[in-house]
Scaffold this active site. Structure first.
Site, mmCIF file in Angstrom:
data_model
loop_
_atom_site.group_PDB
_atom_site.id
_atom_site.type_symbol
_atom_site.label_atom_id
_atom_site.label_comp_id
_atom_site.label_asym_id
_atom_site.label_seq_id
_atom_site.Cartn_x
_atom_site.Cartn_y
_atom_site.Cartn_z
ATOM 1 N N LYS A 1 0.866 -1.187 0.000
ATOM 2 C CA LYS A 1 0.000 0.000 0.000
ATOM 3 C C LYS A 1 0.898 1.231 0.000
ATOM 4 C CE LYS A 1 -3.251 2.634 2.915
ATOM 5 N NZ LYS A 1 -4.124 2.640 4.118
ATOM 6 N N ARG B 1 -7.727 -0.406 0.956
ATOM 7 C CA ARG B 1 -8.273 -1.628 0.346
ATOM 8 C C ARG B 1 -8.665 -1.395 -1.111
ATOM 9 N NH1 ARG B 1 -12.740 -1.799 5.012
ATOM 10 N NH2 ARG B 1 -11.046 -0.707 6.066
ATOM 11 N N ASP C 1 -12.151 7.191 3.448
ATOM 12 C CA ASP C 1 -10.956 6.959 4.255
ATOM 13 C C ASP C 1 -10.558 5.477 4.284
ATOM 14 O OD1 ASP C 1 -8.816 7.587 5.830
ATOM 15 O OD2 ASP C 1 -9.971 7.896 7.674
ATOM 16 N N LYS D 1 -10.144 13.062 7.870
ATOM 17 C CA LYS D 1 -9.717 12.690 9.216
ATOM 18 C C LYS D 1 -9.667 13.919 10.113
ATOM 19 C CE LYS D 1 -6.659 8.839 7.884
ATOM 20 N NZ LYS D 1 -7.313 7.771 8.638
ATOM 21 N N GLU E 1 -9.416 3.786 1.967
ATOM 22 C CA GLU E 1 -8.857 3.850 0.605
ATOM 23 C C GLU E 1 -7.812 2.783 0.346
ATOM 24 O OE1 GLU E 1 -7.634 5.468 3.071
ATOM 25 O OE2 GLU E 1 -5.505 5.023 2.780
ATOM 26 N N ASP F 1 1.537 6.396 5.496
ATOM 27 C CA ASP F 1 0.585 5.438 4.936
ATOM 28 C C ASP F 1 1.131 4.730 3.680
ATOM 29 O OD1 ASP F 1 -1.796 4.171 5.449
ATOM 30 O OD2 ASP F 1 -3.025 5.576 4.293
ATOM 31 N N ASP G 1 -2.555 10.204 3.464
ATOM 32 C CA ASP G 1 -3.954 9.817 3.629
ATOM 33 C C ASP G 1 -4.675 10.825 4.518
ATOM 34 O OD1 ASP G 1 -6.401 8.609 3.884
ATOM 35 O OD2 ASP G 1 -5.681 6.964 5.174
#
Ligand code: BES
Ligand code: MN
Ligand code: ZN
Length: 484
Positions: free
Chosen positions: A251, A337, A333, A263, A335, A274, A256
């Site tokens: 990933k 996956r 959020d 967030k 994201e 991230d 993020d």
């Protein structure tokens, strides 16, 4: 930092001209007649070196020794934790002198965990981030000698431990860089640089190619940012073409913000981390480049930013993944996956023997396992066991988590084949259940490293995990079913 393995000779400790000589004293220390033995025996007898694991005695310009600093470390039975603790205490004694050279002398042949703890521990103590600091000269330690009674017996292990350090440090560097110094394009640049090593090839895809492949889920995350996405494909070929590769999928969200499902401000800076899954894939390739093992490995990285804008994907939008499955994006959020599912579908083309994805996927995994162990999610028992074993041998721990189908209930929706979030309960597992839908073609495991890839607070920084775990898995047990 350069590491060298030597064979140990007690008298060489006194003649060795170095900044720091660090000597591990075992609990059953048997003094001989050399100067070091005499000194150690006196220090133990007087209690100045206390016989407790990790205790140290620091001597400046010791008479009869050529080293500037001599540090005796009581290593007890040489267990990994005792060695690590000893290294930490010893480094605290000498770091102000900014040594350039240091030797680690093992009076007794170290165990595999002891040797790895010494090498990894010293690297950890001396690592300094410098890239965006104007007044940080960085690590001064350049030359490390590791001296053991029987160097031939540990030379393979030594090489692996050193390669792991180089991989871990690459992963740390890119994890620590702020998002404006670590864009998807920058990460692609790292991959290109790795492809200069023997047996490594790289292929970088941009927005056009990704659109052509039909990676609608990955594109949906990227579309809110002006920063173009990159899909990175690294191939390490050390075995014949007929040998099925292991595939690592990272990933690579370089920042993020949460997107439209934004967030809260507190600690949002930490979302520069991230992309630590992606950084770990790059780190593993750095180690493979050094070790040149006879295996085949593919690294895939889906990298983009997750930002709010008028073009961002919105809660309720339905996107079509490369697999053809439609996804309702209920929370922008979630994201990770979305970018991973398309990379997992892409992985099918390699007919892999196994696929492992690595992701800072869920806050829920931090709640479940904290910062000690990464979460392993796999329906393939031998693969899961092999990863747990690699975690133990590499001192980069992980722990198996469940994947019962009942956990997927919450992902059902009336508007697409699957939703990208379920409720709060079991959030790390529901995320893994989402990914599992895209992995039917091969043995698969997911590593959630949200709790382990970086540390928060006073010692904030990337850890380089799980590079060491992945490296041990690839080198020892990557064949599914071969786990012992
Ligand atoms: N990158 C985060 C996960 C994360 C959060 C890692 C905090 C480490 C610390 C991920 O993209 C995310 O935002 N996940 C959400 C999922 C939720 C919306 C279902 C989370 O964990 O809150
Ligand atoms: Mn997120
Ligand atoms: Zn994320």
């Amino acid at each position: 930092m350069n590491f060298e393995l030597h064979s140990f000779n007690p008298s060489s400790v006194s003649t060795e001209k170095t900044d720091v000589s660090l000597v591990f004293v075992p609990h059953d220390f048997q003094p001989a007649k050399d100067a070091l033995s005499v000194l150690v025996a006196k220090a133990l007898k007087s209690g100045d070196l206390s016989a407790k694991a990790g205790q140290v005695l620091h001597i400046y310009r010791p008479v009869g020794f050529a080293a500037t600093h001599l540090v005796l470390v009581f290593a007890a039975a040489g267990a990994a934790n005792d060695v690590r603790q000893g290294i930490g205490a010893a480094w605290a004694c000498v770091k102000a002198s900014r040594p350039k050279q240091l030797s680690l002398h093992f009076l007794q042949q170290p165990s595999a965990p002891g040797l790895r703890a010494a090498i990894a521990g010293l690297a950890e103590q001396t690592y300094t981030y410098t890239t965006t600091k104007s007044d940080e000269p960085g690590r001064t330690l350049a030359q490390v000698v590791v001296a053991v009674p029987d160097d031939l017996a540990v030379s393979t292990l030594f090489k692996r431990a050193v390669a792991a350090v180089h991989g871990v440090e690459l992963a740390k560097e890119w994890g620590n860089r702020p998002a404006n110094y670590a864009t998807p394009t920058h990460l692609a640049g790292v991959a290109k640089a790795l492809a200069k090593f023997d047996r490594i090839k790289v292929n970088i895809l941009g927005p056009k190619e990704v659109a052509q492949l039909g990676m609608g889920a990955f594109q949906a995350v990227a579309q809110g940012s002006d920063e173009p996405l990159r899909f990175i494909e690294l191939r390490y070929q050390g075995a014949g073409k007929a040998v099925a590769p292991c595939v690592l999928v990272g990933k690579g969200i370089t920042f993020d913000s949460g997107g439209i499902s934004i967030k809260p401000a507190a600690e949002m800076d930490e979302m520069k981390y991230d992309m630590c899954g992606a950084a770990s894939v790059l780190g593993v390739f750095r180690a493979l480049a050094e070790l040149q093992p006879e295996i085949n490995v593919v690294g895939l990285i889906a990298s983009c930013e997750n930002l709010p804008s008028s073009r961002s994907v919105k809660p309720g939008d339905v996107v079509t993944s490369m697999s053809g499955q439609t996804i309702e994006v209920l929370n922008t959020d979630a994201e990770g996956r979305l970018v991973l599912c398309d990379a997992l579908t892409y992985a099918e083309r390699f007919k892999p023997q196994a696929v492992v994805d690595i992701a800072t996927l869920t806050g829920a995994c931090v709640i479940a396992l904290g910062g000690v162990r990464s979460g392993v999610f796999s329906a393939h028992d031998p693969l899961s066991k092999a990863l747990v074993a690699a975690g133990e041998s590499s001192q980069d721990l992980c722990w198996p988590m469940p994947l019962d189908d009942a956990y997927a209930e919450g992902l059902k929706t009336s508007f697409a084949d699957v939703a990208n979030v379920a409720g709060r309960a079991g959030g790390a597992i529901t995320a893994a259940k989402f990914l599992q839908r895209f992995t039917a073609q091969y043995p698969w495991a997911h590593l959630d490293v949200a709790g382990t890839a970086w540390k928060s607070g006073a010692t904030k920084g990337a850890t380089g995990r799980p590079v060491s775990l992945l490296l041990d898995w690839l080198l020892d047990a990557s064949m599914p079913g071969s786990a012992t």
